[in-house]
Design an enzyme around this catalytic site. Structure first.
Site, PDB file in Angstrom:
ATOM      1  N   SER A 379     -11.897  24.204   4.195  1.00 26.37           N
ATOM      2  CA  SER A 379     -11.356  22.853   4.144  1.00 26.37           C
ATOM      3  C   SER A 379      -9.864  22.854   3.786  1.00 26.37           C
ATOM      4  O   SER A 379      -9.068  23.538   4.426  1.00 26.37           O
ATOM      5  CB  SER A 379     -12.172  22.017   3.149  1.00 26.37           C
ATOM      6  OG  SER A 379     -11.906  20.641   3.310  1.00 26.37           O
ATOM      7  N   ASP A 664     -17.113  20.949   8.224  1.00 31.76           N
ATOM      8  CA  ASP A 664     -16.644  21.426   6.931  1.00 31.76           C
ATOM      9  C   ASP A 664     -17.817  21.990   6.129  1.00 31.76           C
ATOM     10  O   ASP A 664     -18.907  21.411   6.111  1.00 31.76           O
ATOM     11  CB  ASP A 664     -16.007  20.250   6.183  1.00 31.76           C
ATOM     12  CG  ASP A 664     -15.195  20.669   4.974  1.00 31.76           C
ATOM     13  OD1 ASP A 664     -15.713  21.467   4.174  1.00 31.76           O
ATOM     14  OD2 ASP A 664     -14.066  20.178   4.827  1.00 31.76           O
TER      15      ASP A 664
END
Length: 835
Positions: A379, A664
């Site tokens: 991320s 993610d």
């Protein structure tokens, strides 16, 4: 005598070089992972069904059965329909050509035919045909759940096809089978007759189960095209002529069809057939089948690629020199004495990006950055990594430059990223990607917006371009992590697979399948590269690594309502279900018959509404066409990363999906830990950087739980009540009871002594106290997850806090490094010496 025994292997090797009879042995040794296996003919006879439910209140069902094997692509059979019967008798026989080295799961579906609406699926049975012994007739009765009485009788027979062996490439989880290429040349010996109603005639060719499936071309001009299909596939090429102006495709005068069985087509020899086209006389098809190259573009193997292994050798020299200096060692470390140290950074948007700059800056000041071999992130932390690795010498140069660069861009207003001029430029680039055959989605738009917010301009960098930063071993190897999830039928907790990205290759930890990083987005079939696309710029990967948009409603619900304890209980329950199913069906060659009963149309629609991902990312699946090995679940490397019940159902796994859906990792665990435990890396020390505001140990506890349920050697995270109440700048964890577990040094995002000290040991003056104040509360902090604009002073404070926390922990880091040296020495056994 001992001398003769020593010479025998050398003599054998020399004989192999000159003796043709022994050449095959040498080739098989070189071609590791290649096996030759015969094909089998599976005969399936659908006998009868009993006690079928009524389709509606007025009539009994009109049942028929669909038979399909995902490992025999393009082959699908249907029985006749028996009208108004709850006890239909078919006695119909069908045959499949199967490869016994792969997992063959037969799908049997009973439908109720309906002339008004779509046919209803009554039941579905999944049957592992490995239970069918060669040459022995097996009759099996499939039954539903104990609550229902439906039954289906089927008869099976498997027989070896002696003249159809295949050369397979396998890592014992995935299997790449032989491909053939059908060259089709269209030409005409006459003229095409056109009428006002038919301006142009087209030929539609279909080869079910092939990579192309269907191709449409215009009659009247010569053209050549290809079909790629399984060599062992017993299929046929079908075609028909139609008018391009006929939207219905069923004009009575243009329904002339033809089929060409491919089995009799001898490799290398041409066959010419006429096309039954009354409006285009003299149209011919020239067919020629050829073998495809045996080499794969997909690396099937759990071992590290050769490029990474070469990098490790170079990096050890840098690490050895750095460790000698920081630990003040008297002697140089030999290559086999150098411990492997990794940075494990989690996500957290701009907060993670900014804090990671501070952590790296501190490590560089302490001379510790050159001690690191691996650098993993997810991320927001990947934004820092991608920026730094644009400079091949980043860790050898002062980090103040890239830090100042990012501080300036973080302080700018982000509204410019949404100006009309920028939106036009986004539209142009997305159109260009579409012209390059990329499937563009909302996530691609997010990539361009994110790039503009972080850099204010296009960044012409690619992931494979980061190899320049590794050529001399001058930087740690960056590892980026993402999750592959189901696009529209499961929430993330029910199905997720770790996908690793490095400058060298991209691939699945679970399947042991990797491709060169520059080929992501290109088309693959059965491990071969079908169509190569230009490599995407790094911003499109950053958007994948921080893709928070591909969520469904159930993901959102869990994120809003689940506590840490609820998450842990959920994971434990999932693992219990997997262990229970494994104990029933076994872990290797056999899968128990499963029975599925579909819900009502309303229930299915509601389920789809909850689990669909309207803004999902799409990327071509480079596992497309590959098949699962018959014993894939018995392989240690697969089972290490298999963590959902769907892993027991081959037809539901990723090789059967046309697209990947990458999100993610925070959808599951906000960690980059899995990359640290890939086979061959064997880390001795992990520096864990956590950027959570409210729960400094939540991710660590989740990671420990996950690793232990998967059998991965993760140290025990034992914390005192005082540590939980007031975390320190760093916490050291090790596990004497698990010598394989690395030492772990965890750095939570806390402001413990920084508020009183500007540097380690240097207390702040009253005028400096304000500079040490940071609001790290989740509700009011300027570093909240969704904030992408920082005031210069806020950026500077967060950077200095992270920098200080590492430098203030110098003694703990040095202690951990000494422990890593000892850990590596204990884990390295001296080679045996033969006298």
């Amino acid at each position: 005598m001992p001398r003769l025994q020593f010479l025998e292997p050398i003599q054998m090797l020399l004989k192999m070089l000159v003796d043709p009879a022994l050449q095959g042995k040498r080739r098989r040794f070189k071609a590791e992972g290649v096996v030759t296996s015969p094909c089998w003919q599976l005969t399936v006879k659908i006998l009868e069904a009993r006690n079928l439910p009524w389709a509606d209140l007025l009539s009994e069902a009109d049942p028929y059965v669909i038979l399909q094997l995902s490992t025999a692509p393009g082959t699908k059979f249907k029985t006749k329909t028996i009208t108004n019967s709850d006890h239909p008798v078919w006695n119909e026989t069908f045959t499949f050509c199967i490869q016994n080295q792969v997992k063959n799961v037969l799908e049997l579906r009973i439908y109720d035919e309906d002339s008004i609406k779509q046919d209803d699926l009554l039941f579905e049975f999944l049957y592992d045909v490995s239970e069918v012994l060669p040459g022995k007739l097996l009759q099996k009765t499939f039954t539903g759940s104990p609550m229902v009485s439906e039954e289906l009788d089927v008869e099976f027979l498997a027989e070896k096809i002696l003249d159809l062996p295949e050369n397979l490439i396998t890592n014992n989880v995935l299997v790449a089978r032989e491909l053939s290429c059908l060259h089709v040349h269209l030409y005409s010996t006459g003229s095409v007759v056109r009428t006002p109603e038919q301006e142009k005639l087209q030929l539609e060719l279909v080869l079910k189960g092939s990579y192309e499936d269907t191709q449409i071309l215009t009659l009247g001009s010569a053209s050549t095209f290809l079909f790629y299909y399984l060599t062992a596939q017993e299929t046929e090429l079908s075609g028909r002529v139609r008018s391009s102006t006929d939207n219905g495709w069923n004009s009575p005068s243009l329904t002339d069809q033809f089929t060409v069985p491919l089995k009799p087509l001898t490799k290398g020899k041409e066959m010419t057939i006429g096309v039954p086209a009354p409006y285009a006389p003299g149209v011919r098809l020239q067919l020629k089948a050829k073998s495809c190259p045996k080499d794969l573009a997909v690396h099937l193997g759990f071992n590290l690629c050769s490029e990474e292994q070469a990098f490790l050798s170079r990096r050890k020299q840098v690490v050895a020199k750095a460790l000698k200096q920081v630990l003040q060692l008297e002697e140089d470390l030999q290559e086999d004495e150098v411990p492997v140290i990794g940075i494990m950074a989690i996500g957290g948007g701009a907060r993670a990006m900014t804090s990671l700059y501070g952590h790296l800056f501190a490590l560089q000041k302490l001379g510790l950055l050159d001690c690191v071999t691996y650098f993993s992130g997810t991320s927001g932390s990947t934004w820092t990594m991608a920026h730094l690795y644009g400079n091949p010498e980043w860790s050898q140069q002062d980090l103040q430059g890239p830090i100042q660069y990012m501080q300036e861009h973080m302080a700018k207003s982000k509204m410019e990223a949404f100006s009309s001029e920028r939106l036009r430029s986004y539209h142009q680039e997305l159109n260009l990607r579409a012209q390059q055959w990329y499937s563009t989605t909302f996530v691609d738009l997010w990539a361009l917006v994110l790039e503009n917010m972080l850099h204010g301009q296009e960044v012409h960098q690619t992931l494979s371009g980061q190899r320049a930063a590794l050529e001399q071993g001058q930087n740690p190897l960056p590892l980026y992590l993402s999750l592959n999830v189901k696009e529209n039928n499961l929430e993330t907790l029910d199905f997720k697979e770790w996908v690793e990205f490095s400058p060298y290759e991209i691939g699945f930890l679970k399947y042991g399948a990797f491709i060169p990083s520059e080929l992501l987005g290109s088309d693959f079939f059965m491990g071969r590269l079908m169509r190569k696309l230009p490599e995407s710029r790094i911003c499109f990967l950053e958007a994948v690594w921080s893709n928070i948009f591909s969520l469904n409603l159930l993901d959102l619900w869990h994120s809003l309502t689940s506590s840490e304890e609820a998450w842990k209980q959920h994971i434990k329950e999932k693992m219990r279900n997997i262990e229970k199913e494994s104990s029933v069906s076994g872990t290797s060659s056999y899968l128990d018959t499963s029975w599925l009963q579909p819900g009502t149309a309303l229930a299915q629609a509601f389920n789809g509404f909850l689990k669909s991902r309207p803004l999902h990312q799409r990327s071509p699946n480079f596992l497309h066409g590959l098949q699962l090995h018959q014993d894939y679940r018995g392989q240690k490397n697969f089972s290490t990363w298999a963590d959902c019940q769907l892993d027991c159902t081959p037809s539901q796994l990723t090789p059967q999906e046309p697209q990947l859906c990458l999100v993610d990792t925070g959808y599951f665990i906000n960690t980059s830990c899995p990359s640290m435990f890939r086979q061959g890396r064997s880390l001795d020390l992990i520096l864990s950087f956590d950027y959570s505001l409210s729960s400094p140990f939540e991710v660590l506890h989740q990671t420990e739980l996950y690793c232990r349920t998967q059998g991965l050697p993760f140290p025990r995270v034992n914390l005192s009540p005082q540590d939980l109440h007031q975390p320190r700048e760093c916490h050291l964890f090790s596990d004497p009871d698990c010598p394989e577990a690395p030492v772990l040094l965890h750095f939570p995002l806390v402001n413990v002594s920084f508020k009183d000290y500007s540097d380690p040991g240097v207390r702040r003056s009253p005028a400096e106290l304000q500079a040490g104040h940071l609001d790290l509360s989740e509700a009011t902090s300027p570093y909240s997850f969704f904030n992408m604009t920082y005031k210069e002073e806020d950026f500077d404070r967060l950077l200095r806090l992270s920098d200080y926390n590492v430098r203030n922990s110098q003694d703990a880091i040095l202690q951990a490094l000494r422990m890593a040296l000892k850990h590596h020495a204990l884990g390295t056994k001296p080679p045996r010496v033969h006298m």
